[in-house]
Design a protein around this motif. Sequence first.
Motif, short mmCIF file in Angstrom:
data_model
loop_
_atom_site.label_atom_id
_atom_site.label_comp_id
_atom_site.label_asym_id
_atom_site.label_seq_id
_atom_site.Cartn_x
_atom_site.Cartn_y
_atom_site.Cartn_z
N ALA A 28 3.54 4.43 -12.89
CA ALA A 28 3.16 6.14 -13.58
C ALA A 28 1.78 6.03 -14.04
O ALA A 28 1.10 7.08 -14.22
CB ALA A 28 4.05 6.72 -14.73
N ILE A 29 1.29 4.83 -14.18
CA ILE A 29 -0.14 4.66 -14.51
C ILE A 29 -0.96 5.28 -13.42
O ILE A 29 -2.42 5.53 -13.54
CB ILE A 29 -0.49 3.35 -14.72
CG1 ILE A 29 0.38 2.74 -16.12
CG2 ILE A 29 -2.13 3.10 -15.19
CD1 ILE A 29 -0.19 3.68 -17.26
N ALA A 30 -0.75 5.66 -12.21
CA ALA A 30 -1.33 6.12 -11.24
C ALA A 30 -2.07 7.39 -11.50
O ALA A 30 -3.05 7.57 -11.14
CB ALA A 30 -0.45 6.25 -9.86
N GLY A 115 -17.64 -4.68 -4.25
CA GLY A 115 -17.35 -3.22 -3.64
C GLY A 115 -16.11 -3.30 -2.62
O GLY A 115 -15.98 -4.15 -1.90
N GLN A 116 -15.50 -1.99 -2.61
CA GLN A 116 -14.71 -1.81 -1.72
C GLN A 116 -14.50 -0.26 -1.05
O GLN A 116 -15.09 0.66 -1.84
CB GLN A 116 -13.22 -1.95 -2.17
CG GLN A 116 -12.96 -3.56 -2.31
CD GLN A 116 -11.42 -3.79 -2.72
OE1 GLN A 116 -10.47 -3.05 -2.24
NE2 GLN A 116 -11.22 -4.77 -3.34
N ALA A 117 -14.24 0.02 0.12
CA ALA A 117 -14.06 1.36 0.49
C ALA A 117 -12.59 1.46 0.59
O ALA A 117 -11.78 0.66 1.22
CB ALA A 117 -14.65 1.42 1.89
N PHE A 118 -12.09 2.83 0.06
CA PHE A 118 -10.93 3.13 -0.10
C PHE A 118 -10.50 4.43 1.12
O PHE A 118 -11.36 5.39 1.02
CB PHE A 118 -10.34 3.41 -1.37
CG PHE A 118 -10.58 2.34 -2.34
CD1 PHE A 118 -9.76 1.48 -2.61
CD2 PHE A 118 -11.83 2.25 -2.85
CE1 PHE A 118 -9.89 0.41 -3.53
CE2 PHE A 118 -12.08 1.17 -3.74
CZ PHE A 118 -11.06 0.31 -3.93
N LEU A 119 -9.41 4.37 1.92
CA LEU A 119 -8.86 5.35 2.73
C LEU A 119 -8.10 6.34 2.09
O LEU A 119 -7.68 6.09 0.83
CB LEU A 119 -8.29 4.85 3.91
CG LEU A 119 -8.90 3.68 4.67
CD1 LEU A 119 -7.92 3.20 6.04
CD2 LEU A 119 -10.16 4.56 5.41
N PRO A 120 -7.94 7.45 2.53
CA PRO A 120 -7.19 8.35 1.62
C PRO A 120 -5.93 8.16 1.40
O PRO A 120 -5.41 8.56 0.46
CB PRO A 120 -7.17 9.80 2.87
CG PRO A 120 -8.25 9.70 3.55
CD PRO A 120 -8.75 8.03 3.93
N ASP A 121 -5.15 7.22 2.15
CA ASP A 121 -3.71 6.78 1.62
C ASP A 121 -3.80 5.66 0.47
O ASP A 121 -2.70 5.32 0.09
CB ASP A 121 -3.10 6.23 2.91
CG ASP A 121 -3.51 5.08 3.42
OD1 ASP A 121 -4.76 4.78 3.15
OD2 ASP A 121 -3.09 4.80 4.59
N GLN A 122 -4.78 5.40 0.31
CA GLN A 122 -5.13 4.36 -0.82
C GLN A 122 -5.52 5.07 -2.13
O GLN A 122 -5.48 4.26 -3.11
CB GLN A 122 -5.97 3.54 -0.48
CG GLN A 122 -5.72 2.42 0.59
CD GLN A 122 -7.12 1.49 1.07
OE1 GLN A 122 -8.12 1.95 1.57
NE2 GLN A 122 -6.66 0.23 0.91
N VAL A 123 -5.52 6.27 -2.33
CA VAL A 123 -5.80 6.92 -3.44
C VAL A 123 -4.94 8.09 -3.44
O VAL A 123 -4.19 8.51 -2.67
CB VAL A 123 -7.37 7.56 -3.58
CG1 VAL A 123 -8.36 6.21 -3.11
CG2 VAL A 123 -7.49 8.60 -2.42
N THR A 124 -4.89 8.75 -4.99
CA THR A 124 -4.09 9.70 -5.08
C THR A 124 -5.08 10.86 -5.87
O THR A 124 -5.96 10.48 -6.75
CB THR A 124 -2.83 9.82 -5.97
OG1 THR A 124 -3.21 9.09 -7.44
CG2 THR A 124 -1.95 8.69 -5.49
N ILE A 125 -4.80 12.19 -5.50
CA ILE A 125 -5.73 13.30 -6.15
C ILE A 125 -4.69 14.29 -6.61
O ILE A 125 -3.81 14.62 -5.96
CB ILE A 125 -6.76 13.67 -4.99
CG1 ILE A 125 -7.69 12.74 -4.67
CG2 ILE A 125 -7.62 14.75 -5.71
CD1 ILE A 125 -8.43 13.07 -3.38
N ASN A 155 -7.37 8.74 -8.58
CA ASN A 155 -6.80 7.73 -9.00
C ASN A 155 -6.87 6.60 -7.74
O ASN A 155 -6.04 6.75 -6.97
CB ASN A 155 -5.56 7.84 -9.50
CG ASN A 155 -5.32 9.12 -10.34
OD1 ASN A 155 -5.67 8.95 -11.57
ND2 ASN A 155 -4.44 10.37 -9.97
N ILE A 156 -7.56 5.47 -8.27
CA ILE A 156 -7.87 4.48 -7.19
C ILE A 156 -7.00 3.20 -8.12
O ILE A 156 -7.48 2.77 -9.25
CB ILE A 156 -8.96 3.98 -7.01
CG1 ILE A 156 -9.84 5.18 -6.36
CG2 ILE A 156 -9.17 2.78 -6.02
CD1 ILE A 156 -11.46 4.96 -6.12
#
Length: 252
Positions: A28-30, A115-125, A155-156
């Motif tokens: 739920a912390i997402a 540093g890191q790059a995050f793809l869309p499926d690695q974040v929630t909006i 949210n990452i």
Amino acid sequence: MCIRDRNMKTTVMALMAVAVLALVAAPAIADWNEGDPYKMHWPQMPNPVGWDVAFSTNLADDWGCTQSGPVTDIHFWISWKDDEEMTDQIGMISAVIAADDRTGEYSKPGEFLWGQAFLPDQVTIRPYGTGDQGWFDPLEGVVIPNDHEFIYQVNITDIRNPFYQEEGKIYWLNLYIQDKDGWPLPVGWKTSKSDHFEDDAVFWAGNEYFELIDPRTQESLDLAFVITPEPATLMLITLGGTGLIFRRKKRK
């Protein structure tokens, strides 16, 4: 079994139950909500009548670490220019953590530490709220009051190979959002409410960082984000609180 043993068994079982509940609740912390735990000076909450600073370049803001440990969760707030939501066009969100450089007139990101790059499926909006907000592109000199109203939370979470922050140190969070072809999108990082921390947020302009200043009031601007504890830490916080409850009961 004596009464003392039964009480101890009851306590252990209660603690185990709390631990299980904490682990079950961890996902739920997402979605971080105001009032949830954090491990920075304070959450820089979005200003619903502030600006959205365009991701036409890298943007960065500083935070003070209040709890040593891995930075596994980063939450920040955005809006889209003209409310033309284009989440499906996001190709990548880049996050960089830098040291605090105080060698010039104002502090700014120094040595890049992680540093890191995050793809869309690695974040929630998710939709977060509304307000009468302006659009501000300091790189292009564009200022548009009353441009949009919808606010979103990014949210990452559960970051792999996270950065380890140390209590008492100041760091800088650099963010950049691009489309699937590597170009900037008409999306901005929200400015935060009036609780100002240290120096201004900054934007990158070719070969150096410049301070973010409100284009109308000339006041300092910070950006809206929060660094939160990882789920394991949340469980320990919960267990610690439960332990205090049991100790208090025992003293009665």
